[in-house]
Design a protein around this motif. Structure first.
Motif, short mmCIF file in Angstrom:
data_model
loop_
_atom_site.label_atom_id
_atom_site.label_comp_id
_atom_site.label_asym_id
_atom_site.label_seq_id
_atom_site.Cartn_x
_atom_site.Cartn_y
_atom_site.Cartn_z
N PRO A 33 -7.44 3.10 -1.59
CA PRO A 33 -7.38 4.39 -2.27
C PRO A 33 -7.05 4.20 -3.76
N LEU A 34 -8.02 4.39 -4.62
CA LEU A 34 -7.84 4.12 -6.05
C LEU A 34 -6.76 5.00 -6.68
N GLN A 35 -6.51 6.18 -6.09
CA GLN A 35 -5.45 7.06 -6.61
C GLN A 35 -4.09 6.36 -6.58
N LEU A 36 -3.96 5.37 -5.70
CA LEU A 36 -2.70 4.64 -5.59
C LEU A 36 -2.32 3.98 -6.91
N LEU A 37 -3.30 3.54 -7.68
CA LEU A 37 -3.02 2.85 -8.94
C LEU A 37 -2.29 3.76 -9.91
N ASP A 38 -2.65 5.03 -9.94
CA ASP A 38 -1.95 5.99 -10.81
C ASP A 38 -0.51 6.19 -10.34
N ILE A 39 -0.29 6.19 -9.03
CA ILE A 39 1.06 6.34 -8.49
C ILE A 39 1.92 5.14 -8.87
N ILE A 40 1.33 3.93 -8.78
CA ILE A 40 2.07 2.72 -9.15
C ILE A 40 2.48 2.78 -10.62
N LYS A 41 1.55 3.22 -11.49
CA LYS A 41 1.85 3.30 -12.92
C LYS A 41 2.91 4.35 -13.22
N GLU A 42 2.95 5.40 -12.40
CA GLU A 42 3.87 6.52 -12.65
C GLU A 42 5.32 6.17 -12.35
N HIS A 43 5.53 5.34 -11.33
CA HIS A 43 6.89 5.08 -10.85
C HIS A 43 7.32 3.65 -11.18
N PRO A 44 8.37 3.47 -11.96
CA PRO A 44 8.82 2.12 -12.32
C PRO A 44 9.38 1.31 -11.15
N ASN A 45 9.73 1.97 -10.04
CA ASN A 45 10.29 1.22 -8.91
C ASN A 45 9.22 0.75 -7.92
N ILE A 46 7.95 0.97 -8.21
CA ILE A 46 6.89 0.41 -7.37
C ILE A 46 6.46 -0.92 -7.99
N CYS A 47 6.63 -1.99 -7.25
CA CYS A 47 6.33 -3.32 -7.78
C CYS A 47 4.86 -3.43 -8.17
N HIS A 48 4.62 -4.13 -9.25
CA HIS A 48 3.25 -4.43 -9.67
C HIS A 48 2.77 -5.63 -8.85
N TYR A 49 2.49 -5.33 -7.59
CA TYR A 49 2.18 -6.37 -6.60
C TYR A 49 1.39 -5.72 -5.48
N LEU A 50 0.27 -6.31 -5.13
CA LEU A 50 -0.52 -5.82 -4.01
C LEU A 50 -1.03 -7.00 -3.18
#
Length: 450
Positions: A249-266
């Motif tokens: 789900p590409l929308q997930l990328l915007d959620i990751i960018k929005e929240h600093p507590n979501i690790c930049h890791y997939l």
């Protein structure tokens, strides 16, 4: 110490086994999803007044093995652990031996027949049955509570059970059934319970995170779930594992960018890059589509760390197919990478319709070649980190140094960061520190706290 009588199930005659001490050792084989199941069982037993250990070094009167039956190596490890415990039982160090989980789901009758020393065999999703066998009460209202086996500061959150994909090599849909997602309110409550227990890093797992929620509302709900969980203040890191590329789900990328507590890791298991192999695997994606997805992710989140899993030696994988894969790995899309050699799994489409004609020797050679390439990729990427400042969470401390991780590293499977403890800073397990990377090899970093 209180004792308990056990009904010896799966025997030709049912009888009482008197005076068993209420001490249980739960041994978990396989993946983090299995670990969550073991943690649920452990909590249910504890509220039934059992003393429960995860992976106790000393044998306990009651031993429960949660087995893995995913691939050949995992099955062999589970069988070896069962036989090891059978020997302890013969030496009177274990009184009751229970086996459950994926291996037991696939081979229950064989286990009962071939290893009669095992007192009970249960398949997957057998929590209530195991408790009944142990003459314990099932508390469904307590299912969101767990006795975690991980360090206090991180835990896994299993967001769905089973899998609705039909990858040709995989037996999980047969073992675990089709995907069943937990609701967002339920997962939020479970995450809040873990946070209240001191969990700071929450690692989301499922057979496929990408497809989360489709069985509930016929749309992909992972972005909504992650957005909800990211608003729990006590969770400092949220990490995402096992996102299939064909339903990402590409929308997930915007959620990751929005929240600093979501690790930049997939963690995105692609399995292969050759169109021919992907088609035979029934992955429902092409190599070009995989590249496009990875490029999109990296353009949106340039510093993201990507992990993947690959299979080499799949039936009909030609030398050209393999070279495509090797060249792709060389391009350096992935910071972390695991490689499995293909093995026929009973009743899977590949086992039914394809001939496993690539030799074990050749499979291992291909596996080693990919890992050698990735070793160089990892070394190069880690060298680039020297001089950078990163947040580090501490997992353990010994006399000489502390062992931590960056947000780009998941526990058990990725890089560790070594920090010398001969400083004036009082380093604590489970705490975060700002550190400067001062050294690196292919799989570890060295840092100093600043």
């Amino acid at each position: 110490m209180a004792t308990i009588n056990f009904l010896m199930a799966n025997k030709k005659s049912i009888h009482k086994n008197p005076l068993i001490e209420r001490k249980v050792n739960i041994i978990t084989m396989g993946c983090s999803k299995n670990l969550v199941d073991s943690e649920q069982l452990a909590h249910q037993l504890e509220i039934n007044d059992f003393k429960v250990y995860h992976e106790s070094k000393a044998p306990q009167p009651i031993t429960i093995i949660n087995t893995c039956g995913f691939i050949l190596d995992a099955k062999e490890e589970s069988i070896a652990k069962i036989l090891e415990c059978v020997q302890l039982k013969n030496d009177h160090k274990i009184q009751v031996l229970i086996v459950y989980g994926c291996l037991a789901e696939r081979y229950k009758n064989d286990l009962i027949k071939e290893i009669p020393e095992v007192d009970a065999v249960f398949g997957s999703n057998a929590l209530e049955s195991i408790l009944h066998f142990m003459e314990a009460t099932f508390f469904p209202e307590k299912l969101l509570n767990r006795k975690t086996a991980t360090p206090q500061h991180y835990a896994y959150l299993k967001i769905s059970e089973g899998c609705s994909h039909q990858c040709a090599f995989c037996a999980i849909p047969q073992i675990r059934g089709k995907q069943i997602s937990k609701s967002i309110p339920t997962l939020k409550q479970e995450a809040e319970i873990l946070a209240d227990q001191g969990v700071k890093e929450l690692i989301l797992v499922a057979q496929d995170l990408s497809f989360y929620g489709f069985d509930l509302q016929k749309n992909l709900q992972l972005p909504t779930l992650v957005d909800t969980l990211a608003k729990i203040d006590a969770l400092k890191w949220i990490r995402l594992h096992y996102l299939y590329p064909n339903s990402f789900p590409l929308q997930l990328l915007d959620i990751i960018k929005e929240h600093p507590n979501i690790c930049h890791y997939l963690d995105i298991p692609i399995q292969h890059i050759s169109d021919s192999v992907l088609q035979q695997m029934n992955r429902k994606i092409t190599g070009d589509e995989i590249r496009k997805l990875l490029d999109t992710i990296k353009s949106k989140i340039p510093d993201i760390a990507l992990r993947t899993s690959l299979i080499v030696g799949f039936p009909n994988e030609t030398k050209k197919d393999f070279q495509q894969l090797a060249d792709f790995v060389q391009e350096g899309y992935f910071d972390r990478l695991g490689v499995f050699t293909y093995s026929h799994e009973e009743n899977t489409p590949a086992a039914k319709h394809l001939t496993d004609k690539i030799s074990t020797k050749e499979k291992i050679k291909r596996q080693e070649q990919i890992m050698d390439i990735q070793h160089n990729v990892s070394w190069r990427k880690n060298q680039q980190k020297i001089g950078q400042t990163q947040q580090i969470i501490i997992d353990e401390i010994n006399d000489k140094y502390a062992v931590g991780r960056t947000e780009f590293d998941s526990p058990e499977v990725d890089n560790t960061t070594i920090i010398q403890t001969s400083t004036n800073i009082n380093i604590q397990v489970g705490s975060f520190y700002t550190a400067k990377i001062i050294g690196a090899n292919a799989f570890d970093l060295e840092a100093e706290i600043i």
